[in-house]
Design an enzyme around this catalytic site. Structure first.
Site: not given
Ligand code: AP5
Length: 216
Positions: A14, A88, A127, A161, A172
């Site tokens: 994402k 979410r 990552r 992270r 997660r």
């Molecule tokens: P990346 O693009 O970083 O993936 P992502 O989907 O953004 O993953 P996240 O881990 O950031 O999502 P998340 O939802 O767990 O975290 P968030 O920060 O929102 O890609 C991942 C890796 O793969 C990278 O190294 C990239 O280079 C590689 N890659 C990407 N595409 C690729 C491809 N096509 N091929 C090969 N490699 C590829 O949330 C973190 C925490 O915050 C949550 O756990 C929760 O505690 C809190 N939180 C956030 N939002 C909320 C909410 N709305 N409600 C409640 N709690 C929340």
């Protein structure tokens, strides 16, 4: 104006695709994960609680997250908002609908990034990101051209992270399947859902998303 949601489990890509849309279409990325990571460093009681919850991989409360989004929506968006990691839960989805309605806007599309759970472990554990501009890297699939230096802004502040480990990832994923995956049906019923193959090569994923957006 195109407002879209990128929906998918941790590591689905994402953030990677949101950054590309910001560069290519002047859209504004609203990542609740990034906002919460900023809140963690604020030194407030709320920031301390958020840090504890995020480290385990559980979701932060709806009220905190909805409040953060509400504040950002008032700041406006050129080419539209990309909601990355929000909503979410069903409560967050209802709140977003009401906020956009109140602004006389709607959602153009919800893009579900489909991935295989087995691929997520290596994506998450490999990552790292730039602490200055947020560029996303991976040890194997997307390493920085010069080790230790961000390709995009030249910063040396490349970070991993605290929740990018196998234990937190299990929580997660569980949170995703219990609380977030029902949104797939929710947006399908609203005729907004589009699914793309998140396991494809990054450029191919971008092309699939562009196809959805350009169809209007
Ligand atoms: P990346 O693009 O970083 O993936 P992502 O989907 O953004 O993953 P996240 O881990 O950031 O999502 P998340 O939802 O767990 O975290 P968030 O920060 O929102 O890609 C991942 C890796 O793969 C990278 O190294 C990239 O280079 C590689 N890659 C990407 N595409 C690729 C491809 N096509 N091929 C090969 N490699 C590829 O949330 C973190 C925490 O915050 C949550 O756990 C929760 O505690 C809190 N939180 C956030 N939002 C909320 C909410 N709305 N409600 C409640 N709690 C929340």
């Amino acid at each position: 104006m195109l407002n879209i949601i990128l929906l998918g489990p941790p590591g689905a890509g994402k953030g990677t695709q949101a950054k590309r849309l910001v560069d290519e279409r002047a859209m504004v990325q609203l990542s609740t994960g990034d906002m919460l990571r900023d809140a963690k460093t604020s030194g407030t009681e709320m920031g301390r609680k958020v840090a504890e919850v995020m480290a385990t991989g559980q979701l932060v409360t709806d009220d905190i997250v909805i409040g953060l989004i509400k504040e950002k929506l008032t700041q406006g968006a050129g080419g539209g908002f990309i909601f990355d990691g929000f909503p979410r839960t069903l409560k967050q989805a209802d709140a977003l609908g009401a906020l956009l309605d109140g602004m006389g806007q709607g959602l153009a599309a919800v893009i579900e990034m489909q991935v295989d759970d087995a691929a997520l472990v290596s994506r998450i554990t490999g990552r790292y990101t730039c602490g200055n501009c947020g560029e996303v890297y991976h040890d194997i699939t997307r390493p920085a051209k010069v080790s230790g230096t961000c390709d995009a802004c030249g910063s040396h502040d490349l970070r991993r992270r605290v929740d990018d480990n196998e234990d937190a990832l299990k929580t997660r994923l569980m949170e995703y399947y219990k609380k977030t995956s029902p949104l797939i049906g929710y947006y399908y019923a609203k005729d907004k859902l589009h699914s793309v193959d998140g396991l494809a090569e990054m450029d191919h994923v971008s092309q699939a998303i562009a196809k959805v957006l350009d169809k209007g």
